[in-house]
Design a protein around this motif. Structure first.
Motif, PDB file in Angstrom:
ATOM      1  N   THR A   1     -32.958-134.107   6.214  1.00 15.49           N
ATOM      2  CA  THR A   1     -31.166-134.082   6.006  1.00 15.49           C
ATOM      3  C   THR A   1     -30.245-135.121   7.778  1.00 15.49           C
ATOM      4  OG1 THR A   1     -31.099-131.365   6.420  1.00 15.49           O
ATOM      5  CG2 THR A   1     -30.935-131.962   4.539  1.00 15.49           C
TER       6      THR A   1
ATOM      7  N   VAL B   1     -35.552-135.150  11.631  1.00 13.65           N
ATOM      8  CA  VAL B   1     -35.727-134.357  12.190  1.00 13.65           C
ATOM      9  C   VAL B   1     -36.835-133.290  10.454  1.00 13.65           C
ATOM     10  CG1 VAL B   1     -35.767-131.480  12.394  1.00 13.65           C
ATOM     11  CG2 VAL B   1     -34.043-133.531  13.677  1.00 13.65           C
ATOM     12  N   PRO B   2     -37.715-133.522  10.706  1.00 13.05           N
ATOM     13  CA  PRO B   2     -39.279-132.967   9.068  1.00 13.05           C
ATOM     14  C   PRO B   2     -38.717-131.039   9.766  1.00 13.05           C
ATOM     15  CG  PRO B   2     -40.267-133.362  11.930  1.00 13.05           C
ATOM     16  CD  PRO B   2     -39.067-134.272  12.373  1.00 13.05           C
ATOM     17  N   ASP B   3     -38.647-130.764  10.482  1.00 13.64           N
ATOM     18  CA  ASP B   3     -39.221-129.681  10.227  1.00 13.64           C
ATOM     19  C   ASP B   3     -38.109-128.678  11.493  1.00 13.64           C
ATOM     20  OD1 ASP B   3     -42.556-130.068  12.471  1.00 13.64           O
ATOM     21  OD2 ASP B   3     -39.805-128.889  13.547  1.00 13.64           O
ATOM     22  N   ILE B   4     -37.980-127.426  11.742  1.00 16.94           N
ATOM     23  CA  ILE B   4     -36.323-126.650  12.519  1.00 16.94           C
ATOM     24  C   ILE B   4     -37.282-126.941  14.129  1.00 16.94           C
ATOM     25  CG2 ILE B   4     -37.683-124.496  13.180  1.00 16.94           C
ATOM     26  CD1 ILE B   4     -34.961-123.394  12.084  1.00 16.94           C
ATOM     27  N   ASP B   5     -37.824-127.275  14.275  1.00 17.30           N
ATOM     28  CA  ASP B   5     -38.254-127.446  15.979  1.00 17.30           C
ATOM     29  C   ASP B   5     -38.424-128.782  16.799  1.00 17.30           C
ATOM     30  OD1 ASP B   5     -40.544-125.213  16.058  1.00 17.30           O
ATOM     31  OD2 ASP B   5     -38.516-124.773  16.088  1.00 17.30           O
ATOM     32  N   THR B   6     -38.391-129.670  16.296  1.00 16.69           N
ATOM     33  CA  THR B   6     -38.572-131.339  16.868  1.00 16.69           C
ATOM     34  C   THR B   6     -37.659-131.784  15.842  1.00 16.69           C
ATOM     35  OG1 THR B   6     -40.695-129.972  16.987  1.00 16.69           O
ATOM     36  CG2 THR B   6     -40.541-132.548  17.462  1.00 16.69           C
ATOM     37  N   GLN B   7     -37.058-133.192  16.745  1.00 16.52           N
ATOM     38  CA  GLN B   7     -36.901-134.397  16.282  1.00 16.52           C
ATOM     39  C   GLN B   7     -38.231-135.415  17.041  1.00 16.52           C
ATOM     40  OE1 GLN B   7     -33.718-135.786  18.365  1.00 16.52           O
ATOM     41  NE2 GLN B   7     -32.264-134.094  18.542  1.00 16.52           N
TER      42      GLN B   7
END
Lengths: 114, 114
Positions: A31, A97-103
């Protein structure tokens, strides 16, 4: 997993033309995507944050009308450099960004404007 | 405002020697911290990340970093350098993980000689 691609990898264009760079997340939905610019032997400078379905958020000093960003789907964001000039020559890198932590970053696109 | 300082724009080590790349950060909130590596004409590859869990973080290719809040540091280390480790290394900080923009340090170019 978490692979990001960019196309083209390098492009040479004449001054005054427009160039479109694609950024795709290949195995996840994103997103949010980011566009960075990197000058030779320099660090990365964030240009804008691209959100699917809404307008991009540009960093201070980045010309919105010159660097058009469209995040048309959850896997694709495009950066169009309009009326390119030699000073726009640079290495453009996107991230997603696939998850909240990492680009996760794409391989970059080298733009040369003659 | 967040910021990142990487001490030493160039570091040179012998093959087999310890690698130490320094990173200090400034953040008004608990930070997310990242180390990325960039090979010539390529995008950034994530080495490791700190997201408020264990302070000693292990990454890929034998690298690790330790978060030290008292020193506001996140130095990157590897016990034994390989020739293939020669690259540009970037430390980055984010206020809220991957969905927020990354602030990058200036980068450290690591050279490994035989």
């Amino acid at each position: 997993g978490a692979v990001v691609s960019q196309h083209p990898s390098r492009v040479i264009c004449k001054s005054g033309t427009s160039v479109k760079i694609e950024c795709r997340s290949l195995d996840f939905q994103a997103t949010t995507m980011f566009w960075y610019r990197q000058f030779p032997k320099k660090s990365l400078m964030l240009m804008a944050t691209s959100n699917e379905g809404s307008k991009a958020t540009y960093e201070q000093g980045v010309e919105k009308d010159k660097f058009l960003i469209n995040h048309a789907s959850l896997t694709l964001s495009t950066l169009t450099v309009t009326s390119a000039h030699p000073e726009d020559s640079s290495f453009y890198i996107c991230s997603a960004v696939p998850d909240i932590d990492t680009q996760y970053f794409g391989p970059g696109t080298r733009l040369t404007v003659l | 405002a967040q910021s990142v300082t990487q001490l030493g724009s160039h570091v040179s080590v012998s093959e087999g020697a310890l690698v130490l790349l320094r990173c200090n950060y400034s953040s008004s909130v608990p930070p997310y911290l990242f180390w990325y590596v960039q090979y010539p004409n390529q995008g950034l590859q994530l080495l490791l990340k700190y997201t408020s869990a264990a302070t000693l973080v292990k990454g890929i290719n034998g690298f690790e970093a330790e978060f030290k809040k008292s020193e506001t540091s996140f130095h990157l280390t590897k016990p034994s350098a390989h020739m293939s480790d020669a690259a540009e290394y970037f430390c980055a900080v984010s206020e809220a993980g991957g969905y927020n923009k990354l602030i990058f340090g200036a980068g450290t170019r690591l050279a490994v000689h035989p």
